[in-house]
Design a protein around this motif. Structure first.
Motif, PDB file in Angstrom:
ATOM      1  N   MET A  33      11.926 -53.363  78.168  1.00  0.00           N
ATOM      2  CA  MET A  33      12.716 -52.169  77.915  1.00  0.00           C
ATOM      3  C   MET A  33      12.109 -51.358  76.784  1.00  0.00           C
ATOM      4  O   MET A  33      12.053 -50.115  76.836  1.00  0.00           O
ATOM      5  N   GLY A  34      11.675 -52.034  75.746  1.00  0.00           N
ATOM      6  CA  GLY A  34      11.090 -51.330  74.604  1.00  0.00           C
ATOM      7  C   GLY A  34       9.848 -50.551  74.990  1.00  0.00           C
ATOM      8  O   GLY A  34       9.692 -49.369  74.631  1.00  0.00           O
ATOM      9  N   PHE A  35       8.963 -51.204  75.763  1.00  0.00           N
ATOM     10  CA  PHE A  35       7.757 -50.495  76.198  1.00  0.00           C
ATOM     11  C   PHE A  35       8.096 -49.366  77.168  1.00  0.00           C
ATOM     12  O   PHE A  35       7.444 -48.328  77.171  1.00  0.00           O
ATOM     13  N   ALA A  36       9.138 -49.576  77.994  1.00  0.00           N
ATOM     14  CA  ALA A  36       9.539 -48.511  78.914  1.00  0.00           C
ATOM     15  C   ALA A  36      10.059 -47.303  78.156  1.00  0.00           C
ATOM     16  O   ALA A  36       9.732 -46.148  78.481  1.00  0.00           O
ATOM     17  N   ILE A  37      10.886 -47.554  77.126  1.00  0.00           N
ATOM     18  CA  ILE A  37      11.411 -46.453  76.331  1.00  0.00           C
ATOM     19  C   ILE A  37      10.275 -45.740  75.596  1.00  0.00           C
ATOM     20  O   ILE A  37      10.206 -44.495  75.539  1.00  0.00           O
ATOM     21  N   ALA A  38       9.374 -46.548  75.020  1.00  0.00           N
ATOM     22  CA  ALA A  38       8.222 -45.944  74.337  1.00  0.00           C
ATOM     23  C   ALA A  38       7.358 -45.152  75.319  1.00  0.00           C
ATOM     24  O   ALA A  38       6.861 -44.063  75.018  1.00  0.00           O
ATOM     25  N   GLY A  44      21.588 -46.166  71.711  1.00  0.00           N
ATOM     26  CA  GLY A  44      21.343 -44.740  71.493  1.00  0.00           C
ATOM     27  C   GLY A  44      20.661 -44.474  70.162  1.00  0.00           C
ATOM     28  O   GLY A  44      19.689 -43.703  70.087  1.00  0.00           O
ATOM     29  N   GLY A  45      21.173 -45.125  69.099  1.00  0.00           N
ATOM     30  CA  GLY A  45      20.567 -44.905  67.786  1.00  0.00           C
ATOM     31  C   GLY A  45      19.164 -45.453  67.722  1.00  0.00           C
ATOM     32  O   GLY A  45      18.263 -44.863  67.069  1.00  0.00           O
ATOM     33  N   GLY A  46      18.922 -46.613  68.390  1.00  0.00           N
ATOM     34  CA  GLY A  46      17.578 -47.184  68.374  1.00  0.00           C
ATOM     35  C   GLY A  46      16.587 -46.302  69.093  1.00  0.00           C
ATOM     36  O   GLY A  46      15.449 -46.104  68.634  1.00  0.00           O
ATOM     37  N   ALA A 100       8.181 -51.255  68.217  1.00  0.00           N
ATOM     38  CA  ALA A 100       8.981 -52.383  67.721  1.00  0.00           C
ATOM     39  C   ALA A 100      10.461 -51.997  67.621  1.00  0.00           C
ATOM     40  O   ALA A 100      11.360 -52.788  67.951  1.00  0.00           O
ATOM     41  N   ILE A 101      10.701 -50.772  67.157  1.00  0.00           N
ATOM     42  CA  ILE A 101      12.091 -50.298  67.074  1.00  0.00           C
ATOM     43  C   ILE A 101      12.710 -50.285  68.464  1.00  0.00           C
ATOM     44  O   ILE A 101      13.866 -50.701  68.671  1.00  0.00           O
ATOM     45  N   ALA A 102      11.959 -49.802  69.457  1.00  0.00           N
ATOM     46  CA  ALA A 102      12.487 -49.746  70.823  1.00  0.00           C
ATOM     47  C   ALA A 102      12.817 -51.135  71.346  1.00  0.00           C
ATOM     48  O   ALA A 102      13.856 -51.365  71.993  1.00  0.00           O
ATOM     49  N   ILE A 103      11.918 -52.123  71.059  1.00  0.00           N
ATOM     50  CA  ILE A 103      12.156 -53.500  71.541  1.00  0.00           C
ATOM     51  C   ILE A 103      13.381 -54.109  70.862  1.00  0.00           C
ATOM     52  O   ILE A 103      14.268 -54.678  71.513  1.00  0.00           O
ATOM     53  N   VAL A 104      13.425 -53.990  69.529  1.00  0.00           N
ATOM     54  CA  VAL A 104      14.562 -54.589  68.787  1.00  0.00           C
ATOM     55  C   VAL A 104      15.861 -53.907  69.172  1.00  0.00           C
ATOM     56  O   VAL A 104      16.901 -54.550  69.337  1.00  0.00           O
ATOM     57  N   ALA A 105      15.818 -52.593  69.319  1.00  0.00           N
ATOM     58  CA  ALA A 105      17.032 -51.870  69.703  1.00  0.00           C
ATOM     59  C   ALA A 105      17.508 -52.309  71.088  1.00  0.00           C
ATOM     60  O   ALA A 105      18.712 -52.495  71.337  1.00  0.00           O
ATOM     61  N   SER A 106      16.547 -52.483  72.031  1.00  0.00           N
ATOM     62  CA  SER A 106      16.906 -52.926  73.380  1.00  0.00           C
ATOM     63  C   SER A 106      17.535 -54.318  73.340  1.00  0.00           C
ATOM     64  O   SER A 106      18.573 -54.585  73.970  1.00  0.00           O
ATOM     65  N   TYR A 107      16.926 -55.254  72.609  1.00  0.00           N
ATOM     66  CA  TYR A 107      17.450 -56.626  72.515  1.00  0.00           C
ATOM     67  C   TYR A 107      18.850 -56.627  71.897  1.00  0.00           C
ATOM     68  O   TYR A 107      19.769 -57.294  72.391  1.00  0.00           O
ATOM     69  N   THR A 108      18.970 -55.817  70.798  1.00  0.00           N
ATOM     70  CA  THR A 108      20.275 -55.770  70.122  1.00  0.00           C
ATOM     71  C   THR A 108      21.344 -55.170  71.027  1.00  0.00           C
ATOM     72  O   THR A 108      22.466 -55.690  71.119  1.00  0.00           O
ATOM     73  N   ALA A 109      20.989 -54.082  71.714  1.00  0.00           N
ATOM     74  CA  ALA A 109      21.972 -53.449  72.589  1.00  0.00           C
ATOM     75  C   ALA A 109      22.391 -54.375  73.720  1.00  0.00           C
ATOM     76  O   ALA A 109      23.575 -54.486  74.064  1.00  0.00           O
ATOM     77  N   THR A 169      17.709 -50.134  84.425  1.00  0.00           N
ATOM     78  CA  THR A 169      17.334 -51.535  84.213  1.00  0.00           C
ATOM     79  C   THR A 169      18.111 -52.145  83.046  1.00  0.00           C
ATOM     80  O   THR A 169      18.579 -53.291  83.100  1.00  0.00           O
ATOM     81  N   ALA A 170      18.232 -51.347  81.962  1.00  0.00           N
ATOM     82  CA  ALA A 170      18.969 -51.846  80.794  1.00  0.00           C
ATOM     83  C   ALA A 170      20.422 -52.147  81.142  1.00  0.00           C
ATOM     84  O   ALA A 170      20.981 -53.174  80.745  1.00  0.00           O
ATOM     85  N   LEU A 171      21.050 -51.257  81.882  1.00  0.00           N
ATOM     86  CA  LEU A 171      22.453 -51.485  82.273  1.00  0.00           C
ATOM     87  C   LEU A 171      22.579 -52.680  83.211  1.00  0.00           C
ATOM     88  O   LEU A 171      23.536 -53.453  83.145  1.00  0.00           O
TER      89      LEU A 171
END
Length: 776
Positions: free
Chosen positions: A191-196, A66-68, A30-39, A170-172
């Motif tokens: 993005m969140g699942f990819a980071i996880a 980065g922090g997320g 969840a942190i990864a998803i929210v961080a991706s959306y916020t970024a 992909t994020a960029l």
């Protein structure tokens, strides 16, 4: 889970599995998803910002991403446990992993933001961010303190690196494009699942080897580890929430600002459209006097396209003198005072024409008094200036005309004396050829002076015209011999007249003089010979077609030559009195003025057109005669008993002793009895005391009482007594012209005898009211 081979004092180790706290795993994803959306959301704000605000949003996006990612990694690490093994973390390395994550992410966002969406910068930024995330992950793994050793499976390590680079690229790519909220949310989930996935692939690559003597009872994640994970998660969610709230407010404010900007643009566009479409030649200038905006009418007036004037100085469209006046005097005054009243300038159009313009301007400032622009406009006063010049010229001509009329009257009196005495002398001189030749030369000179006087009177519009219906074609044909003798053998005359040409109402004698004058001018313009084309047509003139000519039907008599022609300046001055291009003694400069006066007094107009090297066209517009009028019929004249008639008693009234004596001498030569009166009062005195007069002849211009006023008094005293008015000009109305017999000065014996005969035969009406016309 990770399966770990365990070694105890060289004995074969047994394999045990590591475990995860699934609650914390879900929280980390969840942190990864929210961080991706916020970024991604914060990165999108950089495109709508400028300057330092763009840098702030760029830093916030980097911190969120980065922090997320770091927070997700740290929570996931806390979710992992191995039985019999306790984990602690080195604060320095943990902080370093956070710095690496934020630094790599921020650097990648900066590169993408500056270099754009090109493939190579995007791939380079993705590689940099992916490697930064990998470095953050393995620095975090290195920060773990445990009772064993850590090694990695190369395959899974490679998979984690590829996932990190792919997720970062992909994020960029998504962050560099505008997105719909649903699309953004989907991208954030992926993005969140990819980071996880990258993190857990890296954990799958880790191999832990336990040290001998490790207590297998220990190593399960404790309460403090879980609490720390939830604390980090909560802090991360709060920070990301504030970032999203800030982005939402910024988006809202940006939307409002965009709407205001759009409204302002629409308002400016409406103003610009209104400004350009205004029916006035307006312009706006910057502080240096360069054109920012002009109206369409301004462009039409000056003949330029909009792109040709924008950015140019207003002074560049003026003549040198006007530009110098604007730069050195008027512009500094405008900037200092803020307003400039109407000033006259001379502008130059694109096609080289000169325009007289009136310009006014005002400085526009903002609420703090700062200069914004200069608003001004031009008013074309070219026609007004021409009209003023024409009025001044008309006033000068009118003044000259009044002076000419007075001079011509006095000159006529002198010529009357000279002509009369010469004619009397011609009958009394001895039969000497030399003396007769001298008398005839003097008489011819006097006649030429009389002709010049008639031209002066025509110019002054004071000649005594007798307009009658005239067949112009017959008149021109009747002048054929005169034209041939006057023009010479080198000039060929061609005439073209329609069969149904109506009669013109004009004085036939004066028209003959005008035609002869125009023909002679054409001859002089063709010194090598040529053709003079004389034509006429019935034309209809509408209001405004021809300046100074009333609407109606006219006979247009045109004389066209193929001579030298006139330039614009000569053509403009051609009808000015005493203006001539001929040599000294070859022209008086009154010919065209006389013709213009004849046309104007007849109710018509003289128009001249000329081109240098091509020729000149003179068009004489004469009003069409009323069909009820009878054309003038001329009868041959000769002096004899039938003209002289019986002997009469004639009272002659004139205030000029020379004219009076000459008239009496001519009457006595004709055999009449004469009586003299030096004033109108003297004449009335003699009439009241005598009834023996057969005729009263009176001058027009006399002090105290004019000839017309005297005639009115005479008709009141003796209605049957004939009267004859002697004058060089008589500015009478048509009705008065018909009812008052007139003898034009200077006259000879034949004209005098005919005037007396016609007046005596007609007689005087019983009582005819005459209007007083002072000064005639």
């Amino acid at each position: 889970m990770n399966y770990l081979p365990l070694h105890f004092g060289g004995l074969c180790s047994m394999v045990m599995a590591g475990t995860h706290d699934w609650t914390l795993v879900v929280v980390s994803i969840a942190i990864a998803i929210v961080a991706s959306y916020t970024a991604l959301d914060l990165a999108g704000r950089t495109r709508a910002s400028e300057g330092w605000l763009r840098s702030i949003w760029l830093g916030a996006a980097a911190a969120a991403m980065g922090g997320g990612i770091w927070s997700m990694h740290f929570v996931a690490m806390l979710a992992f446990s191995v039985p019999g093994m306790e984990f602690t973390y080195d604060p320095g390395l943990t902080l370093l992993s956070l710095i690496v994550a934020i630094g790599a992410t921020g650097t990648s966002f900066v590169v993408t933001n500056r270099l754009g969406r090109a493939p190579f910068p995007l791939l380079a930024s993705g590689l940099l961010m992916g490697l930064g995330v990998v470095a953050m992950h393995y620095i975090g793994m290195a920060a773990m303190h445990m009772g064993g050793t850590l090694s990695y499976d190369r395959l899974w390590l490679s998979i984690s690196v590829l996932i990190a680079i792919g997720a970062a690229t992909t994020a960029l790519w998504i962050g560099s494009r505008d997105r719909h909220p649903v699309t953004a949310l989907t991208a954030a989930v992926l993005m969140g699942f990819a980071i996880a996935g990258m993190h857990y692939a890296g954990m799958r690559a880790a191999v832990f080897t336990m040290a001998p003597g490790l207590d297998m009872a220990k190593g399960v994640a404790g309460r403090s580890q879980t609490d720390l994970a939830f604390a980090v998660s909560a802090t991360t969610f709060i920070i990301l929430s504030f970032a999203l709230i800030a982005a939402t407010f910024d988006r809202r404010f940006a939307l409002l600002a965009a709407r205001e900007a759009e409204a302002l643009r629409a308002s400016e566009e409406r103003f610009r459209s209104l400004y350009r479409g205004t029916p006035l030649p307006l312009h706006s200038l910057d502080h240096e006097g360069r054109i920012e905006q002009v109206s369409n009418i301004w462009l039409e007036l000056m003949g330029y396209a909009r792109e040709e004037v924008t950015g140019r100085s207003l002074a560049s469209f003026l003549t040198e003198a006007s530009a110098r006046q604007l730069r050195q005097k008027d512009w500094p005054e405008l900037i200092e005072r803020g307003i400039l009243g109407p000033h006259e300038y001379r502008a130059v159009t694109k096609d080289g024409r000169f325009l007289d313009v009136m310009a006014a301007a005002k400085v526009e400032r903002d609420g703090e008094g700062n200069f914004l622009r200069v608003l001004g406009g031009l008013t074309d006063i070219t026609e007004r200036k021409r009209a003023e010049d024409a009025l001044r010229q008309t006033q000068k001509i009118e003044a000259i005309g009044q002076l000419t009329g007075g001079v011509a009257h006095d000159f006529n009196n002198l010529l009357a004396v000279i002509v009369g005495n010469l004619e009397l002398l011609r009958k009394r001189v001895p039969d000497d050829p030399q003396i007769s030749r001298l008398v005839e030369s003097a008489f011819e000179g006097a006649q030429r002076g009389a002709s010049l006087t008639q031209r002066l009177l025509a110019f002054a519009r004071r000649q005594d015209l007798k307009p009658r219906p005239v067949d112009v074609a017959d008149l021109v044909r009747g002048m054929a011999d005169l034209l041939r003798r006057s023009l010479g053998p080198q000039i060929r005359v061609e005439t073209r007249f329609p069969l149904d040409l109506p009669r013109a109402r004009v004085d036939a004698h004066q028209l003959e003089m005008a035609l002869l004058n125009l023909a002679v001018n054409a001859r002089d313009a063709m010194p090598g010979g040529g053709t003079l084309d004389i034509s006429a047509a019935d034309v209809s003139v509408a209001d405004g077609d021809i300046r100074d000519l009333r609407p109606g039907h006219y006979v247009r008599l045109a004389l066209e030559d193929g001579g030298e022609g006139m330039d614009e300046e000569t053509l403009r001055r051609a009808v000015d009195p005493f203006f001539t291009t001929k040599g000294v003694g070859k022209g008086t400069g009154l010919g065209l003025s006389m013709i213009q006066g004849l046309a104007a007094q007849s109710g018509g107009h003289l128009a001249l057109r000329s081109v240098v090297g091509v020729g000149t066209v003179a068009e004489l517009y004469l009003p069409v005669a009323d069909g009820a009028e009878e054309p003038e019929r001329r009868s041959p004249e000769g002096i004899g008993a039938e003209i002289i008639g019986p002997r009469r008693s004639i009272l002659v009234v004139d205030d000029d002793p020379l004219v009076l004596a000459n008239t009496i001498a001519m009457l006595e030569e004709l055999g009449h009895r004469t009586y003299a009166a030096v004033s109108a009062e003297d004449a009335l005195y003699q009439i009241e005391r005598s009834c023996g007069f057969d005729l009263v002849m009176t001058d027009q211009l006399m002090p105290g009482m004019t000839g017309l006023e005297l005639i009115k008094r005479v008709r009141q005293l003796q209605p049957e007594l004939p009267t004859l008015l002697m004058t060089g000009f008589a500015d009478l109305e048509d009705e008065e012209r018909e009812r008052v017999p007139t003898l034009r000065k200077p006259f000879d014996l034949k004209q005098l005898a005919k005037g007396i005969r016609d007046t005596a035969a007609t007689g005087s009406p019983s009582v005819i009211p005459l209007r007083r016309r002072t000064g005639k």
